[in-house]
Write a protein that holds these residues in place. Structure first.
Motif, PDB file in Angstrom:
ATOM      1  N   ILE A 203       0.844  -1.189   0.000  1.00 50.54           N
ATOM      2  CA  ILE A 203       0.000   0.000   0.000  1.00 50.54           C
ATOM      3  C   ILE A 203       0.880   1.241   0.000  1.00 50.54           C
ATOM      4  N   GLY A 204       0.616   2.147  -0.929  1.00 47.89           N
ATOM      5  CA  GLY A 204       1.376   3.387  -0.989  1.00 47.89           C
ATOM      6  C   GLY A 204       0.497   4.537  -1.393  1.00 47.89           C
ATOM      7  N   THR A 205       1.119   5.608  -1.874  1.00 44.67           N
ATOM      8  CA  THR A 205       0.386   6.778  -2.367  1.00 44.67           C
ATOM      9  C   THR A 205       0.631   7.000  -3.855  1.00 44.67           C
ATOM     10  N   GLY A 206       1.292   6.048  -4.515  1.00 45.25           N
ATOM     11  CA  GLY A 206       1.738   6.219  -5.884  1.00 45.25           C
ATOM     12  C   GLY A 206       0.622   6.220  -6.914  1.00 45.25           C
ATOM     13  N   PRO A 207       0.970   6.459  -8.186  1.00 44.46           N
ATOM     14  CA  PRO A 207      -0.031   6.582  -9.249  1.00 44.46           C
ATOM     15  C   PRO A 207      -0.749   5.288  -9.595  1.00 44.46           C
ATOM     16  N   PHE A 208      -0.201   4.147  -9.170  1.00 44.52           N
ATOM     17  CA  PHE A 208      -0.822   2.863  -9.484  1.00 44.52           C
ATOM     18  C   PHE A 208      -0.984   2.013  -8.229  1.00 44.52           C
TER      19      PHE A 208
END
Length: 528
Positions: A203-208
């Protein structure tokens, strides 16, 4: 009312004279649409939305094989972590520091030991939770505990939340260029969780958003509808696969891949012949030979280490491997030719001088040195090493440089002679000078048990350099540091490559980055 940098620093109680050129107040100006200026698209661009980018990657993560959890950013398939995650900061194509999840940053006073960061508000994780300072604190503490980067572990004392969107870093010593350490590909921000769970769920905040991953082969991801960069990303799906050079060109020709990162330089014409467009960055990683000196090895004598360096025909590497004669060569520090502080060796290749040094060290008839192991991080690396071996022979130096698979290579190097490991060759990524040269005080493998008067002088001057507020003075000090290293040759740097990628004509705005791991996918679109 807007205030100037000088007025802002005065409000903080800082002495602008002590801070010299005032380069510490960091932030990314916003474009008219609210997108940071660094993320602005080329003038006249009309991006299309939709489509799938499927890329091949010939440069796997060196840590692949040491974990079964490819959802962890440390074990991500190919280091291009910004597809799924973001860091506080990002280094752009011109080596400027830009705010990613951090909106602004600055030191709190002229000791350069305490730094405040302001987070962007309204950034959402893939699980629907808003990112706050608590997540930042938990993420940084997890990176420290898991030793995610020696670039921050060496200096870190603590991180604290300052309200909902503020972070305060306290360091053990002054560090004028500390923010660069927070732009590293591993130092991503993730949701706060228990120590045994944090960083493990992808889980991250990235575009995908990650759909599935095999950390020894590839991954599939889909567009993050709530990405913090307004209107991004443009493409709907992203897939990446680790492949060898031949599979890369075959997959490109067959249409399996519409992009390939880190292509073999000798295959550029093949990609172009298949209708591809090749993009070459300004620079890339360089090849470093680490020589542990706490073992009973002849190169404990610095004359032999210098002889090895002077015997390697780096210009032959430039010409034969890269078809790029006259490009820069290594200077036996971790500095890149891209750094304006780069200090070349007085002589890079001198077989006669090398033979004289060997004779002075008691080896007038040449010398046999122990084998060096390497993993082919880039497809051309075996050819680079073969040229190095053959050129060493001209000076009477016999050294085997032995290739090993990437999977398990790191563990093999480290399993004996801790903490320095076996004699080995690897790659060093281009970074700012504080990180580049700091490797010789913070990285056990690259230090290689470097000790003595010159090592002590280097460590002392390095500490003074990164505590120096004046950028102009630091540049001069960085050059002096490189001279100290070159006078004792604790490691050998063969020279630098240029990262290259190929993509089909329909892929737009995909660019190779000199820092391979800083590649982005949020500004790419597909026209056909």
């Amino acid at each position: 009312m807007a205030i100037t940098k000088r007025e802002f620093l005065q409000l903080l109680g800082l002495s602008t004279s002590a801070l010299g050129m005032q380069t510490f107040l960091g932030g990314s100006p916003a474009a008219a649409d609210g997108v940071p200026a660094w993320a602005a698209l080329p003038a006249g661009s009309t991006p299309k939305t939709g489509g799938k980018l499927v890329y091949g990657q010939t440069y796997p993560n060196w840590a692949v094989g040491t974990s079964d959890n490819g959802k962890h950013p440390y074990y991500w398939v190919d280091l291009l972590t910004r597809s799924i995650w973001n860091s506080l900061l990002w280094v752009d194509h011109d080596y400027n520091l830009q705010g990613e999840l951090a909106e602004s940053w600055h030191p709190t006073d002229d000791t350069l030991k305490v730094w405040d960061f302001k987070l962007r508000e309204g950034v959402m994780f893939h699980n629907g939770k808003e990112m706050t300072a608590d997540d930042g604190v938990a993420s940084i503490n997890a990176h420290i505990a898991q030793k995610g980067s020696g670039f921050i572990n060496k200096w870190f004392e603590k991180v604290e939340a300052q309200g909902k969107y503020g972070l305060r870093f306290t360091l053990q010593a002054p560090y004028a260029e500390f923010p660069y350490a927070l732009a590293e590909y591993r130092i991503v921000i993730v949701p706060a969780a228990a120590p045994d769970l944090i960083l493990t769920d992808g889980i991250g905040t990235g575009p995908f958003k990650l759909v599935q991953v095999d950390n020894r082969r590839g991954f599939q991801a889909v567009r993050n509808e709530n990405y913090w960069l307004k209107g991004r990303p443009f493409i709907d799906e992203l897939e990446g696969y680790v492949v060898n050079s031949q599979t890369a060109i075959n997959g490109f020709r067959s249409g399996q891949f519409n992009a390939v990162f880190n292509i073999d330089p000798t295959t550029a014409a093949q990609f172009e012949g298949a209708g591809g467009i090749v993009h070459k960055s300004k620079g890339g990683d360089q090849f470093l030979i680490s020589m542990p000196k706490n073992l009973d090895i002849a190169w404990n004598d610095p004359r032999i280490r210098e002889a090895v360096s002077l015997s390697i025909d780096r210009e032959a590497i430039n010409t034969i491997v890269y078809n790029d004669p006259g490009s820069w060569v290594g200077n036996d520090t971790q500095m890149s030719g891209l750094n304006r502080e780069f200090q070349p060796r007085d002589k890079a290749y001198d077989v006669a001088a090398a033979r004289k040094l060997l004779a002075e060290a008691g080896y007038p008839n040449g010398i046999d040195l122990p084998p060096i192991v390497f993993s082919a991080s880039f497809p051309e690396m075996p050819r680079v090493m073969a040229i190095a071996v053959e050129s060493l022979k001209k000076a009477g130096i016999n050294m085997e440089i032995r290739e090993m698979p990437t999977d398990g290579f790191d563990a093999y190097v480290k399993q004996v002679n801790p903490p320095y490991g076996r004699p080995s060759a690897g790659v060093v990524g281009p970074r700012n000078p504080a990180i580049n040269l700091g490797r010789l005080v913070a990285n056990d493998v690259e230090m290689g048990a470097w000790k003595g008067e010159k090592a002590d002088a280097f460590a002392k001057l390095y500490a003074e350099t990164i505590a120096e507020p004046s950028e102009e003075k630091r540049i001069d000090m960085y050059k002096k540091l490189q001279k100290i290293v070159q006078s004792d040759t604790p490691a050998i740097v063969l020279g630098g490559r240029r990262n290259m990628l190929a993509h089909t004509a329909g892929i737009k705005n995909l660019k190779s980055h000199s820092q391979n791991w800083s590649s982005r996918f949020d500004d790419v679109w597909i026209e056909s």
